[in-house]
Scaffold this motif. Structure first.
Motif, mmCIF file in Angstrom:
data_model
loop_
_atom_site.group_PDB
_atom_site.id
_atom_site.type_symbol
_atom_site.label_atom_id
_atom_site.label_comp_id
_atom_site.label_asym_id
_atom_site.label_seq_id
_atom_site.Cartn_x
_atom_site.Cartn_y
_atom_site.Cartn_z
ATOM 1 N N ILE A 53 0.962 -1.131 0.061
ATOM 2 C CA ILE A 53 -0.102 0.025 -0.172
ATOM 3 C C ILE A 53 1.085 1.290 0.238
ATOM 4 O O ILE A 53 1.590 1.499 1.012
ATOM 5 N N LYS A 54 0.731 1.846 -0.977
ATOM 6 C CA LYS A 54 1.661 3.228 -1.152
ATOM 7 C C LYS A 54 0.872 4.528 -1.213
ATOM 8 O O LYS A 54 -0.355 4.525 -0.968
ATOM 9 N N GLY A 55 1.718 5.532 -0.910
ATOM 10 C CA GLY A 55 1.149 6.890 -0.785
ATOM 11 C C GLY A 55 0.500 7.530 0.444
ATOM 12 O O GLY A 55 -0.139 8.403 0.350
ATOM 13 N N LEU A 56 0.729 6.881 1.431
ATOM 14 C CA LEU A 56 0.092 6.978 2.764
ATOM 15 C C LEU A 56 0.686 8.150 3.328
ATOM 16 O O LEU A 56 1.957 8.365 3.230
ATOM 17 N N PRO A 57 -0.260 9.316 3.720
ATOM 18 C CA PRO A 57 0.397 10.304 4.532
ATOM 19 C C PRO A 57 1.074 9.941 5.839
ATOM 20 O O PRO A 57 0.416 8.931 6.647
ATOM 21 N N PRO A 58 2.011 10.553 6.572
ATOM 22 C CA PRO A 58 2.511 10.004 7.840
ATOM 23 C C PRO A 58 1.396 10.066 8.759
ATOM 24 O O PRO A 58 0.189 10.796 8.710
ATOM 25 N N GLY A 59 1.515 9.118 9.776
ATOM 26 C CA GLY A 59 0.336 8.911 10.636
ATOM 27 C C GLY A 59 0.379 7.606 11.476
ATOM 28 O O GLY A 59 1.338 6.831 11.129
ATOM 29 N N ASP A 60 -0.479 7.400 12.468
ATOM 30 C CA ASP A 60 -0.667 6.086 13.085
ATOM 31 C C ASP A 60 -1.936 5.513 12.457
ATOM 32 O O ASP A 60 -3.220 6.057 12.452
ATOM 33 N N TYR A 61 -1.665 4.294 12.116
ATOM 34 C CA TYR A 61 -2.760 3.430 11.178
ATOM 35 C C TYR A 61 -3.116 1.961 11.963
ATOM 36 O O TYR A 61 -2.327 1.562 12.486
#
Length: 263
Positions: free
Chosen positions: A222-230
C-alpha cells in the motif's frame, strides 16, 4: 322591534367575526403550506480531496502467511452446464508454500475525516471458465465497475450486500459490459451467479484508496500514505479479520506481515 334590531346587529357582528377568523386561518395555512413546499437548498457539492504532500508519503508492505496445513481445495463440478469447461478448484482458501492469496488488506482506521477523489478508471470483473476473475476485488465507494462475460453461456450476477443496494442482472454471451458501482463502504460483499451456484467472489468497497489484495505469493503493498498512526486490517473470507497498528513517519517504508491460523 328593538329586540329584533339588537339580535340582527349581534348576528351581523358574529358573521363578520367568523369571516375574519376564516380569512386569518386561511392565510396562516397558506403560509405554512408555502413554507412546507418551498424548495430545499441545493445539494452541496462533494468536498474536495484532502491534499497529501507527495514529498512525505510513506508505504507499508508485507506477506500474509498461514500457520498450519491448508485443507486441500475441493473440485468444482460444472457438469450442469456443457458450456462450462475445465477442472477448476474452489478458491475459498488459496495457499501456496504457506502464503495466502486473496486476502484484502486495507487502512481501517487513522485517516480521520480526510476525503479522497473517486478514481476515474473503472475496475473489471471478468466471467471466464464459469468463474469470477478476480476472486477478491477492491474498489472505492462510487468507483465504476465493468463486468464482462467471456463465456459462451448466460451468467446471472447477483451481489448480496448489507449496506448497499442489492441487484440481480443476467448477462448473455457477447453482451455489452455491465456498468455498476457501490455507494457505501462494505468489506467482503458477496457476489454470486444464480445460474452457476459455484461462482462466487467478494467485492470490497472502501472509503479510501489505501488497500490491496494479496497475490499468489501472499504479498501486498500500500503506497502513498500520509504520515500517521494507522490500523491495518487483513480480511480473508473464511479465516476472518485480523488487525495490526503501525506508525508511519514521512517517507517511511515499513513491513507488516500477518499470519492466520489454519482451521
Amino acid at each position: 322591534m328593538m329586540k329584533n334590531k339588537t339580535s340582527a346587529a349581534m348576528f351581523g357582528c358574529l358573521c363578520l367575526l367568523g369571516l375574519w377568523l376564516l380569512v386569518g386561518c386561511s392565510k396562516k395555512e397558506n403560509t405554512n403550506e408555502s413554507q412546507t413546499t418551498s424548495p430545499s437548498p441545493a445539494a452541496q457539492p462533494a468536498p474536495a480531496a484532502t491534499p497529501i504532500d507527495p514529498s512525505t508519503v510513506a508505504s507499508v508492505s508485507g506477506t500474509v502467511k498461514l500457520d498450519g496445513a491448508a485443507a486441500k481445495p475441493s473440485k468444482i463440478d460444472m457438469s450442469q452446464d456443457a458450456a462450462c469447461k475445465g477442472t477448476n478448484t474452489a478458491e475459498t482458501i488459496v495457499v501456496d508454500g504457506g502464503k495466502v492469496a486473496n486476502v484484502f488488506v486495507y487502512v481501517k482506521d487513522g485517516l480521520g475525516d480526510r476525503t479522497f477523489d473517486v478514481p476515474k478508471d473503472a475496475v473489471t470483473i471478468d466471467q471466464k471458465g464459469c468463474q469470477y476473475h478476480p476472486h477478491v476485488l477492491g474498489v472505492m465507494t462510487g468507483q465504476n465497475i465493468e463486468i464482462k462475460n467471456d463465456d459462451q453461456t448466460t451468467h446471472n450476477i447477483h451481489p448480496t450486500p448489507q449496506a448497499n443496494r442489492e441487484w440481480n442482472e443476467s448477462q448473455p454471451p457477447a453482451a455489452a459490459p455491465l456498468e455498476k458501482s457501490f455507494a457505501r463502504e462494505e468489506i467482503m460483499l458477496p457476489v454470486k451467479c444464480n445460474q452457476h451456484p459455484w461462482m462466487r467472489m467478494y467485492v470490497n468497497v472502501a472509503k479510501n484508496p489505501f488497500f490491496a489484495v494479496t497475490g499468489p505469493d501472499g504479498k501486498y503493498e500500500i503506497k502513498g500514505l500520509p504520515p500517521g498512526d494507522y490500523t491495518i486490517a487483513f480480511v480473508q473470507e473464511k479465516l476472518g479479520e485480523q488487525t495490526q497498528k503501525v506508525t508511519l513517519a514521512a517517507k517511511d517504508s515499513k513491513t507488516v506481515d500477518q499470519t492466520f491460523k489454519a482451521q
